[in-house]
Motif scaffolding. Structure first.
Motif, PDB file in Angstrom:
ATOM      1  N   ASN A   1      71.806 -44.686-126.041  1.00  0.00           N
ATOM      2  CA  ASN A   1      70.986 -44.197-127.151  1.00  0.00           C
ATOM      3  C   ASN A   1      69.500 -44.349-126.873  1.00  0.00           C
ATOM      4  O   ASN A   1      68.690 -43.525-127.313  1.00  0.00           O
ATOM      5  CB  ASN A   1      71.346 -44.955-128.437  1.00  0.00           C
TER       6      ASN A   1
ATOM      7  N   ASP B   1      68.477 -41.548-124.644  1.00  0.00           N
ATOM      8  CA  ASP B   1      68.427 -40.318-125.430  1.00  0.00           C
ATOM      9  C   ASP B   1      67.198 -40.291-126.337  1.00  0.00           C
ATOM     10  O   ASP B   1      66.594 -39.233-126.552  1.00  0.00           O
ATOM     11  CB  ASP B   1      69.693 -40.175-126.271  1.00  0.00           C
ATOM     12  N   TYR B   2      66.834 -41.449-126.871  1.00  0.00           N
ATOM     13  CA  TYR B   2      65.632 -41.511-127.699  1.00  0.00           C
ATOM     14  C   TYR B   2      64.412 -41.081-126.891  1.00  0.00           C
ATOM     15  O   TYR B   2      63.608 -40.251-127.349  1.00  0.00           O
ATOM     16  CB  TYR B   2      65.433 -42.935-128.236  1.00  0.00           C
TER      17      TYR B   2
ATOM     18  N   LEU C   1      68.957 -33.950-130.432  1.00  0.00           N
ATOM     19  CA  LEU C   1      69.988 -34.468-129.531  1.00  0.00           C
ATOM     20  C   LEU C   1      70.868 -33.312-129.069  1.00  0.00           C
ATOM     21  O   LEU C   1      71.099 -32.356-129.808  1.00  0.00           O
ATOM     22  CB  LEU C   1      70.815 -35.543-130.236  1.00  0.00           C
TER      23      LEU C   1
ATOM     24  N   SER D   1      76.486 -37.087-128.752  1.00  0.00           N
ATOM     25  CA  SER D   1      75.306 -37.944-128.669  1.00  0.00           C
ATOM     26  C   SER D   1      74.791 -38.314-130.057  1.00  0.00           C
ATOM     27  O   SER D   1      74.314 -39.437-130.272  1.00  0.00           O
ATOM     28  CB  SER D   1      74.204 -37.262-127.854  1.00  0.00           C
TER      29      SER D   1
ATOM     30  N   THR E   1      64.240 -39.298-124.151  1.00  0.00           N
ATOM     31  CA  THR E   1      64.303 -37.939-123.618  1.00  0.00           C
ATOM     32  C   THR E   1      64.237 -36.871-124.703  1.00  0.00           C
ATOM     33  O   THR E   1      63.493 -35.893-124.584  1.00  0.00           O
ATOM     34  CB  THR E   1      65.599 -37.758-122.803  1.00  0.00           C
ATOM     35  N   PHE E   2      64.999 -37.058-125.773  1.00  0.00           N
ATOM     36  CA  PHE E   2      65.181 -35.973-126.742  1.00  0.00           C
ATOM     37  C   PHE E   2      64.443 -36.163-128.063  1.00  0.00           C
ATOM     38  O   PHE E   2      64.069 -35.171-128.697  1.00  0.00           O
ATOM     39  CB  PHE E   2      66.687 -35.813-127.041  1.00  0.00           C
TER      40      PHE E   2
END
Length: 406
Positions: A122, A125-126, A104, A109, A128-129
C-alpha cells in the motif's frame, strides 16, 4: 501546537456557559478529538441509503467522519456529495479515499489499501498512484508523524483500523478483557446467531458487572475513545449506569445480526475487516460497486467546515438530502435552530434529513422553534425500524425527517 485543540472542534464542543469542571472536560475532549478519531465511520450506510431514498441527480450534504458512508452513497448515483468535517484528520482521510478510488489501478489494490489496510504494498501504491494527485494539505498530513513518531501513511502497512482514537479505544478494551481472561476475538469463531448469543451471555455480559468496569465507565472521560463528548455522555446514560447501557449496545452488536453480514462486529471484536472474498464490507469497498465508486468519486466535495456555515454559503433550495450523524447531540438550542434554519432554507421539495442520537428519542421537539419543526414530518415508525436494523448498534435512535409540502 499539539497541545491545543482544533478551534472549530472547541467551538462546537466546549460549553462556555457550563461550570468550570464541565468546561475542562469539554476542552479535554476537544484536544483528544483533534487527531484521527474514526478510521471507519460507525453508522450503517445500508440503513442510511434506504432511509434517504437517494435518487439520481440528488445533491447531498453530509458530515464526513471516516468517509465510508459518503463514498458508499455514490452507489445511488447522486449528482454531488458535499462532505464537511471539523476534524482535519478526517478531511485528509476522505481526500485520500477519494483520490485512491480514482487513481489506484484496479479493485484488488483499492481493496488491499482500505479493506485490509495492512500491507507494505500500500505504501508503494500511495507513492506511485495517490501522492501525485493528493492536495498539499492532505499530503502533509499523511507524510507527517503522529504523537509517537510514526509516519501516518504507514498505518496502511500495519493495520490502519488499530489506529485513531476509536482504534486505540477498542485496543484498550481488548487489553482489559484479556486481563480478565476474556478473548474478544473468540467471538469471531461463531458460526450461527445462536453461537453468537451463547458467547455473549457466557463470556461478555458478566464483564460489565465487575466493579472496576462499572467505575471506569462511570467516568465521563472514559468514552472519549468512542467520540462521545461529556455533553453526549449524559444523553447516552439517560439516568442509567453506563456499564448497563454499554452492555445493551454491545448485546445488539453481538447478537442481532449474523456475523457474516456485520462488518461493525468484525471491527469491534477483530480490530479489522474479515479476510477473504466473503468478508463483509461497507458498500464502497464491495467489488460489485467498485466501478461506480471509481467513476463517481469526483462528485464528492470535501470541506473543512461547520455544517451550518457550509449551508449558509449555498443557495436556497439547493440540497435534497442531509446526514448529520450524531453531531446534534453536541449542540445547544441556539446552534440547533441555526442549523435547521439553513436546512429549511436550502431544502428542495421532498428533502430528507437523517441523524442519530445517543438517547432513543429524537431531540428536536421542545428545542427547535415551532415554526421550524412544523415544516418537517417525523417518520416515527420508520425511524424505529431503521434504529432496529442499524448494524453498528452504538446509537439509541436513527431519525428521519421529511420536508412537508409548502
Amino acid at each position: 501546537m499539539a497541545s491545543q485543540p482544533n478551534r472549530k472542534i472547541a467551538a462546537a464542543v466546549v460549553r462556555e456557559d457550563a461550570e468550570q469542571k464541565q468546561r475542562l472536560l469539554d476542552r479535554a475532549f476537544a484536544l483528544a478529538f483533534k487527531g484521527l478519531v474514526y478510521a471507519q465511520i460507525w453508522e450503517d450506510p445500508v440503513v442510511d441509503m434506504e432511509a434517504l431514498a437517494i435518487e439520481p441527480g440528488n445533491r447531498i450534504a453530509t458530515i464526513a467522519s471516516g468517509g465510508c458512508n459518503a463514498l458508499s452513497y455514490l452507489t445511488a448515483d447522486p449528482a454531488e456529495i458535499v462532505a464537511v468535517d471539523l476534524n482535519t484528520a478526517h478531511v485528509a482521510l476522505n481526500n485520500l479515499k477519494r483520490v485512491a478510488a480514482q487513481r489506484l489501478p484496479d479493485y484488488e489494490s483499492f481493496r488491499r489499501f482500505f479493506a485490509e489496510a495492512d500491507s507494505v504494498a500500500n505504501i508503494a501504491d500511495y507513492r506511485t498512484f495517490i501522492r501525485p494527485h493528493l492536495d498539499e494539505t492532505s499530503r502533509r498530513y499523511w507524510e507527517g508523524r503522529d504523537l509517537v513518531g510514526r509516519r501516518r501513511i504507514n498505518g496502511f502497512a500495519s493495520g490502519l483500523y488499530k489506529r485513531g482514537l476509536l482504534g486505540n479505544f477498542i485496543g484498550l478494551a481488548h487489553l482489559i478483557a484479556r486481563m480478565h481472561r476474556i478473548d474478544l476475538k473468540q467471538f469471531l469463531d461463531a458460526k450461527t446467531i445462536e453461537e453468537q448469543r451463547a458467547i455473549f451471555d457466557e463470556k461478555f455480559a458478566p464483564f460489565f458487572d465487575r466493579k472496576l468496569i462499572r467505575w471506569i465507565t462511570d467516568q465521563r472521560s472514559s468514552l472519549f475513545g468512542l467520540g462521545i463528548p461529556p455533553a453526549q455522555y449524559d444523553a447516552l446514560a439517560d439516568g442509567k449506569p453506563m456499564a448497563d447501557v454499554l452492555r445493551g449496545r454491545l448485546e445488539k452488536l453481538a447478537c442481532d445480526f449474523p456475523l457474516e453480514e456485520n462488518y461493525f462486529a468484525w471491527q469491534a471484536f477483530g480490530r479489522a475487516y474479515g479476510k477473504g472474498k466473503a468478508a463483509p464490507l461497507p458498500p464502497y469497498l464491495q467489488a460489485g460497486h467498485y466501478a461506480a465508486v471509481r467513476a463517481r468519486a469526483e462528485r464528492v466535495t470535501m470541506l473543512h467546515a461547520n455544517m451550518t456555515d457550509m449551508l449558509a454559503a449555498n443557495d436556497a433550495a439547493s440540497f435534497d438530502r442531509y446526514i448529520f450523524l450524531d453531531a446534534q447531540d453536541w449542540m445547544s438550542d441556539a446552534q440547533l435552530a441555526a442549523l435547521w434554519t439553513e436546512v429549511t432554507r436550502t431544502a428542495r421539495p421532498g428533502a430528507r434529513v437523517l441523524f442519530r442520537t445517543a438517547a432513543e428519542p429524537t431531540l428536536l421537539p421542545g428545542r427547535l422553534p415551532d415554526d421550524l419543526l412544523r415544516r418537517w414530518d417525523y417518520r416515527e415508525d420508520a425511524s424505529l425500524d431503521y434504529t432496529r436494523r442499524d448494524r453498528s448498534a452504538i446509537y439509541g435512535g436513527v431519525h428521519l425527517y421529511v420536508l412537508k409540502d409548502a
